[in-house]
Enzyme design. Structure first.
Site, PDB file in Angstrom:
ATOM      1  N   GLU A 173       0.844  -1.197   0.000  1.00  0.00           N
ATOM      2  CA  GLU A 173       0.000   0.000   0.000  1.00  0.00           C
ATOM      3  C   GLU A 173       0.884   1.254   0.000  1.00  0.00           C
ATOM      4  OE1 GLU A 173      -3.661   1.578   2.915  1.00  0.00           O
ATOM      5  OE2 GLU A 173      -2.312  -0.041   3.555  1.00  0.00           O
TER       6      GLU A 173
ATOM      7  N   LYS B 111      -9.272   2.537  -1.636  1.00  0.00           N
ATOM      8  CA  LYS B 111      -9.511   1.829  -0.380  1.00  0.00           C
ATOM      9  C   LYS B 111     -10.883   2.196   0.169  1.00  0.00           C
ATOM     10  CE  LYS B 111      -7.032   0.925   3.980  1.00  0.00           C
ATOM     11  NZ  LYS B 111      -5.779   1.242   4.702  1.00  0.00           N
TER      12      LYS B 111
ATOM     13  N   CYS C 250      -5.514  -3.371   2.784  1.00  0.00           N
ATOM     14  CA  CYS C 250      -5.219  -3.411   4.202  1.00  0.00           C
ATOM     15  C   CYS C 250      -6.445  -3.545   5.103  1.00  0.00           C
ATOM     16  CB  CYS C 250      -4.407  -2.177   4.591  1.00  0.00           C
ATOM     17  SG  CYS C 250      -3.580  -2.372   6.197  1.00  0.00           S
TER      18      CYS C 250
ATOM     19  N   GLY D  33     -13.798 -60.110  10.994  1.00  0.00           N
ATOM     20  CA  GLY D  33     -12.794 -61.017  10.467  1.00  0.00           C
ATOM     21  C   GLY D  33     -11.426 -60.371  10.549  1.00  0.00           C
TER      22      GLY D  33
ATOM     23  N   SER E 229      -7.499 -60.710   9.526  1.00  0.00           N
ATOM     24  CA  SER E 229      -6.590 -61.428   8.629  1.00  0.00           C
ATOM     25  C   SER E 229      -5.133 -61.300   9.018  1.00  0.00           C
ATOM     26  CB  SER E 229      -6.769 -60.897   7.205  1.00  0.00           C
ATOM     27  OG  SER E 229      -6.326 -59.545   7.125  1.00  0.00           O
TER      28      SER E 229
ATOM     29  N   GLY F 247      -3.799 -58.351   8.356  1.00  0.00           N
ATOM     30  CA  GLY F 247      -3.425 -57.265   7.449  1.00  0.00           C
ATOM     31  C   GLY F 247      -3.771 -55.912   8.043  1.00  0.00           C
ATOM     32  N   LEU F 248      -3.420 -54.852   7.330  1.00  0.00           N
ATOM     33  CA  LEU F 248      -3.576 -53.486   7.834  1.00  0.00           C
ATOM     34  C   LEU F 248      -5.024 -53.118   8.136  1.00  0.00           C
ATOM     35  CD1 LEU F 248      -1.196 -51.173   5.762  1.00  0.00           C
ATOM     36  CD2 LEU F 248      -1.298 -51.392   8.243  1.00  0.00           C
ATOM     37  N   ASP F 249      -5.919 -53.346   7.172  1.00  0.00           N
ATOM     38  CA  ASP F 249      -7.283 -52.843   7.301  1.00  0.00           C
ATOM     39  C   ASP F 249      -8.038 -53.486   8.451  1.00  0.00           C
ATOM     40  OD1 ASP F 249      -6.788 -51.250   5.127  1.00  0.00           O
ATOM     41  OD2 ASP F 249      -7.767 -52.573   3.684  1.00  0.00           O
TER      42      ASP F 249
ATOM     43  N   SER G 122     -12.235 -55.440  -4.239  1.00  0.00           N
ATOM     44  CA  SER G 122     -12.993 -56.254  -3.290  1.00  0.00           C
ATOM     45  C   SER G 122     -13.875 -57.189  -4.100  1.00  0.00           C
ATOM     46  CB  SER G 122     -13.862 -55.375  -2.384  1.00  0.00           C
ATOM     47  OG  SER G 122     -14.801 -54.637  -3.158  1.00  0.00           O
TER      48      SER G 122
END
Length: 647
Positions: A45, A114, A173, A358, A360, A362-364, A479
């Site tokens: 400005e 302004k 501003c 379930g 397994s 595994g991660l999920d 899936s």
């Protein structure tokens, strides 16, 4: 290219009321910014005179020199397409205004007065300037010496190729600090870039407050916000300025200067305007605003130059994952709490006696079980009411089976093992399938047998089946339809694989906060870390000769890091495949080859389109982040649409 434009915010050194010195430094800085590829350069400005001239603004000589300086700056860049925004005091209609002036190709495109003038403490702008509110209500032009009649506006369109992408709104501003900043309406009218020429003084704590203002306003406006404030060479008679430069994009700070530099400072950011436009189509209230009056008084820039390579932008290779440890811990805690709260409500509403899952190894399924265990604590129900099933099949390895058993024992849940091999062999015989043929039938028979067992046992114990599939699998259709695709409540449905990994890692790091016994916590953490190190696999094909996992998902589909990256930018911002690849090459430079990225993109596009039919009937589950593929939430898509244009 792909809607990227480079913006620069500049704080030049200056001498108060020395227009010749200031003009020379503005020209030098602007030249450097243009050489750096900037399409738009924003200065502070009143930078031509200095903001702190005070009553010198009522001196005829200073006002004339200011306009002469504006002409010199315009002349210096007569051949440049770059827009240069500078601040100066300007007389219009018998009044003096604090203005932003916009120069391009040697012309004064427009000026913006302004609107909100501070008049408290050390700021006395109303002593010197008039508000530009009335001038901005309707289309207005004003003669400016050396430039002829010039539009007076705070809204700009862009001609040429970039015209459909970039629209610029302006505030100065104090405008930002008011209850209703002009940028709000400007954004609703279509402005996706807001520039602010500012002179904001340095006070204890004010820098953080100002930073939050800019980030929050860019988020509310769903816009880029380019902010340039006066620096340390302003008068220090009563206050000091720190030269705060910022460029934010939709709530994220993508470039910011260090305070109190005594040299001229320039910051750059490569802004994704196309992304902002696409996001506005699906979010916010931008379609509900009548913007005709804004376009009626708009000025227009010539075509802005886009960029074909990114230099001043970080593209996160894992956009779903928090960037640092502090943020990770906070985000993972919130994610986990959302999952638990969602499941708790479902258990209460369904009057379920048990939760059946379930596991397994595994991660999920690991994350899902951790969520179930914590949810039962919240509901003050014993862990023994959680029924965990391991269902080893033809591809189950000792490593995953042992991890599943150990984890269940450490969490104190009921554990049952049901070997599915005999039932699957019987089913192969029933349908006439040769078990030596390791095709999709071979795999899906196992997946459906497991789901049948889970559902039937849930019926027998008065429970519900907890789904374990994640967002990445839902996106890719990885899936078996009406098998692991189905459950009674899916706690991981909004968490992609890259984030699942981080949440499990976070839990392992904080196991002691979830388990009172330190020995149990350590053993659980060790199991979780081994699960994290295990290759991702459905384990539906036999193990190799060494008993190790042979069927590795990422060897078939490509890395989940890449697929999650594509999913994020495709679903959230509508990025076209060419742009996805452009971004991926930048984000994964040195980690994945172009060939790997291209191959993964083809897989992603084909599977995302062809597997929509699975997403059209997925179970309920909690939304966790900004991307959901639930047909009841954020994603509605025909199951039979063509993807030829995306290939």
């Amino acid at each position: 290219m792909f809607g990227f434009y480079r913006f620069a915010s500049v704080c030049p050194t200056l001498k108060v009321a020395d227009t010749a010195y200031n003009t020379a430094e503005i020209i030098r800085c602007a030249t450097e910014a243009i050489d750096g590829g900037a399409a738009f350069v924003v200065f502070p400005e009143l930078c031509i005179t200095g903001y702190t001239c005070s009553d010198l603004f009522h001196q005829e000589l200073l006002l004339k020199k200011s306009v002469e300086s504006l002409s010199k700056i315009a002349e210096a860049f007569a051949k440049s397409d770059t827009v240069i925004a500078v601040g100066l005091p300007l007389r219009m209609f018998g009044c003096l205004y604090n203005c932003a002036a916009f120069l391009q190709k040697g012309k004064l495109v427009a000026v913006t007065p302004k609107i909100h003038l501070p008049n408290q403490r050390e700021f006395y702008e109303k002593r010197h300037f008039s508000s530009g509110r009335d001038l901005l209500r309707a289309p207005t032009t004003c003669p400016v010496e050396g430039f002829g009649n010039v539009p007076v506006t705070n809204f700009f369109t862009v001609a040429g190729k970039s015209g459909s992408e970039v629209r610029v709104g302006v505030e100065l501003c104090e405008d930002l600090w008011t209850a209703v900043p002009p940028s709000g309406e400007l954004a609703l009218a279509g402005a996706n870039v807001i520039v602010n020429l500012s002179a904001s003084d340095a006070l204890v704590g004010k820098r953080d407050y100002r930073r939050n203002l800019v980030m929050n306003q860019s988020a509310r406006c769903m816009a880029a916000y380019v902010y340039s404030s006066a620096g340390v060479h302003e008068s220090t008679t009563d206050m000091v300025f720190s030269g705060h430069l910022m460029i934010a994009e939709n709530g994220s700070m993508i470039a910011e200067s260090k305070p109190f530099s005594r040299e001229s400072e320039i910051i750059y950011a490569d802004v994704d305007v196309e992304r902002l436009n696409m996001q506005r189509l699906s979010e916010g209230s931008f379609q509900d605003f009548d913007s005709r009056s804004f376009y009626a008084r708009a000025a227009s820039f010539a075509c802005l130059r886009s960029i074909d390579s990114l230099k001043y932008r970080f593209v996160a290779p894992m956009p779903f994952v928090p960037g640092n440890i502090e943020t990770r811990d906070k985000s993972c805690t919130e994610i986990f709490n959302i999952q638990c709260a969602g499941l708790a409500k479902r258990l209460e509403a369904s009057h379920s006696k048990r939760a059946v899952i379930g596991l397994s190894g595994g991660l999920d399924s690991t994350l899902a079980l951790l969520v179930v265990a914590e949810t039962f604590k919240l509901l003050k129900r014993p862990a023994s009411e959680i029924l965990v099933l391991t269902m080893p099949g033809f591809g189950t390895t000792k490593r995953t089976k042992n991890n599943a058993v150990t984890m269940a024992e450490l969490l104190g849940v009921e554990l049952r093992t049901v070997d599915i091999q005999k039932a699957c062999l019987q089913h192969f015989a029933d349908i006439g399938h040769d078990p030596k043929t390791l095709d999709v039938t071979y795999e899906n028979v196992q997946a459906r047998e497991r789901t049948q067992i889970l559902m039937d046992i849930a019926n027998s114990v008065g429970g519900i089946v907890i789904g374990t599939g994640d967002l990445s699998e839902i996106a890719l259709g990885w899936s078996t339809y009406n098998a692991d695709h189905m459950s009674m409540y899916a706690v991981n449905c909004d968490i992609p694989k890259t984030l699942v990994r981080h949440v499990v890692g976070w839990y392992a790091d904080h196991a002691e906060s979830f388990t009172a016994d330190k020995k149990t916590a350590k053993e659980l953490a060790d199991v979780l870390r081994d699960i994290l190190d295990t290759p991702v696999s459905p384990e539906l094909l036999p193990a190799d000769v060494n008993g190790q996992i042979a069927q590795k998902t990422e060897s078939i589909l490509g890395a989940y890091e890449i697929h999650d990256f594509y999913l994020y930018h495709f679903a959230k911002y509508g990025a076209a495949p060419q742009k996805l690849l452009f971004l991926a090459k930048y984000a994964f430079a040195g980690k994945f080859s172009d060939e790997e990225l291209e191959k993964a993109l083809a897989v992603f596009v084909r599977r995302f389109f062809t597997q929509q039919f699975k997403r059209s009937c997925i179970p309920d589950g909690p939304k966790v982040g900004t991307i959901s593929l639930s047909p009841r939430a954020d994603w509605r898509m025909p199951s039979d649409s063509s993807f030829s244009d995306w290939m």
